[in-house]
Design a protein around this motif. Sequence first.
Motif, PDB file in Angstrom:
ATOM      1  N   VAL A  81      25.365  85.099  14.282  1.00  8.62           N
ATOM      2  CA  VAL A  81      25.431  85.817  15.555  1.00  8.62           C
ATOM      3  C   VAL A  81      24.049  86.397  15.830  1.00  8.62           C
ATOM      4  O   VAL A  81      23.541  87.205  15.044  1.00  8.62           O
ATOM      5  N   VAL A  82      23.433  85.923  16.892  1.00  9.31           N
ATOM      6  CA  VAL A  82      22.063  86.319  17.226  1.00  9.31           C
ATOM      7  C   VAL A  82      22.090  87.242  18.427  1.00  9.31           C
ATOM      8  O   VAL A  82      22.704  86.915  19.457  1.00  9.31           O
ATOM      9  N   GLY A  83      21.441  88.385  18.304  1.00 13.99           N
ATOM     10  CA  GLY A  83      21.400  89.350  19.385  1.00 13.99           C
ATOM     11  C   GLY A  83      20.265  89.088  20.347  1.00 13.99           C
ATOM     12  O   GLY A  83      19.382  88.289  20.100  1.00 13.99           O
ATOM     13  N   ARG A 101      21.379  87.776  25.592  1.00 13.22           N
ATOM     14  CA  ARG A 101      22.707  87.188  25.476  1.00 13.22           C
ATOM     15  C   ARG A 101      22.997  86.944  24.001  1.00 13.22           C
ATOM     16  O   ARG A 101      22.170  86.385  23.292  1.00 13.22           O
ATOM     17  N   VAL A 102      24.146  87.328  23.551  1.00 11.33           N
ATOM     18  CA  VAL A 102      24.543  87.092  22.160  1.00 11.33           C
ATOM     19  C   VAL A 102      24.997  85.642  22.020  1.00 11.33           C
ATOM     20  O   VAL A 102      25.731  85.118  22.867  1.00 11.33           O
ATOM     21  N   SER A 103      24.538  84.969  20.964  1.00 13.66           N
ATOM     22  CA  SER A 103      24.922  83.580  20.737  1.00 13.66           C
ATOM     23  C   SER A 103      25.337  83.389  19.287  1.00 13.66           C
ATOM     24  O   SER A 103      25.005  84.201  18.417  1.00 13.66           O
ATOM     25  N   VAL A 104      26.057  82.305  19.032  1.00 15.31           N
ATOM     26  CA  VAL A 104      26.486  81.956  17.671  1.00 15.31           C
ATOM     27  C   VAL A 104      26.050  80.523  17.393  1.00 15.31           C
ATOM     28  O   VAL A 104      26.412  79.611  18.141  1.00 15.31           O
ATOM     29  N   SER A 105      25.293  80.322  16.328  1.00 16.16           N
ATOM     30  CA  SER A 105      24.798  78.987  16.003  1.00 16.16           C
ATOM     31  C   SER A 105      24.683  78.824  14.498  1.00 16.16           C
ATOM     32  O   SER A 105      24.833  79.786  13.742  1.00 16.16           O
ATOM     33  N   ASP A 106      24.428  77.587  14.083  1.00 15.15           N
ATOM     34  CA  ASP A 106      24.126  77.271  12.688  1.00 15.15           C
ATOM     35  C   ASP A 106      22.636  76.940  12.586  1.00 15.15           C
ATOM     36  O   ASP A 106      22.047  76.376  13.515  1.00 15.15           O
ATOM     37  N   TYR A 107      22.045  77.263  11.436  1.00 17.56           N
ATOM     38  CA  TYR A 107      20.626  77.022  11.236  1.00 17.56           C
ATOM     39  C   TYR A 107      20.376  76.393   9.866  1.00 17.56           C
ATOM     40  O   TYR A 107      21.154  76.599   8.919  1.00 17.56           O
ATOM     41  N   SER A 144      16.596  87.874  14.958  1.00 20.11           N
ATOM     42  CA  SER A 144      17.479  88.870  15.572  1.00 20.11           C
ATOM     43  C   SER A 144      18.932  88.606  15.176  1.00 20.11           C
ATOM     44  O   SER A 144      19.794  88.378  16.023  1.00 20.11           O
ATOM     45  N   ILE A 145      19.188  88.685  13.881  1.00 20.76           N
ATOM     46  CA  ILE A 145      20.500  88.333  13.332  1.00 20.76           C
ATOM     47  C   ILE A 145      21.394  89.560  13.288  1.00 20.76           C
ATOM     48  O   ILE A 145      21.039  90.577  12.705  1.00 20.76           O
ATOM     49  N   LEU A 146      22.551  89.439  13.906  1.00 17.96           N
ATOM     50  CA  LEU A 146      23.528  90.524  13.849  1.00 17.96           C
ATOM     51  C   LEU A 146      24.480  90.339  12.671  1.00 17.96           C
ATOM     52  O   LEU A 146      24.875  91.306  12.020  1.00 17.96           O
TER      53      LEU A 146
END
Length: 123
Positions: A101-103, A106-112, A27-29
């Motif tokens: 930015v993952v939708g 709740r929207v979150s921001v992370s590294d993968y 779910s990548i924005l």
Amino acid sequence: QVQLVESGGGLVQPGGSLRLSCAASGSILSVNRMGWYRQAPGKQRELVAVISSGGSTNYADSVKGRLSISRGNAENTVYLQMNSLKPEDTAVYYCSAEGVVVGGIRVSVSDYWGQGTQVTVSS
């Protein structure tokens, strides 16, 4: 959940070429930056090349002129074209997606990170 899947590693002779691919799914924005890192046995993980969403690139000095990073036409894909490979390029190569930015609820921001793909340069 975000997944990064890499492909394209293998065994190649010195002077040969390989092309690594990485695709991020979920779910990548948006993704700020994608890149490649590598880790050789007994060494720390190091940056190989990164590319921003705007197309700016940054390379390790040791790979400049031989390796080239690019983003694919498909969304959230990145490639690493590796030419004139040397034995010292032998390592596990990891794909990264930074500032994702993952939708969802709740929207979150992370590294993968991807799982890694082995590149071996040997005669």
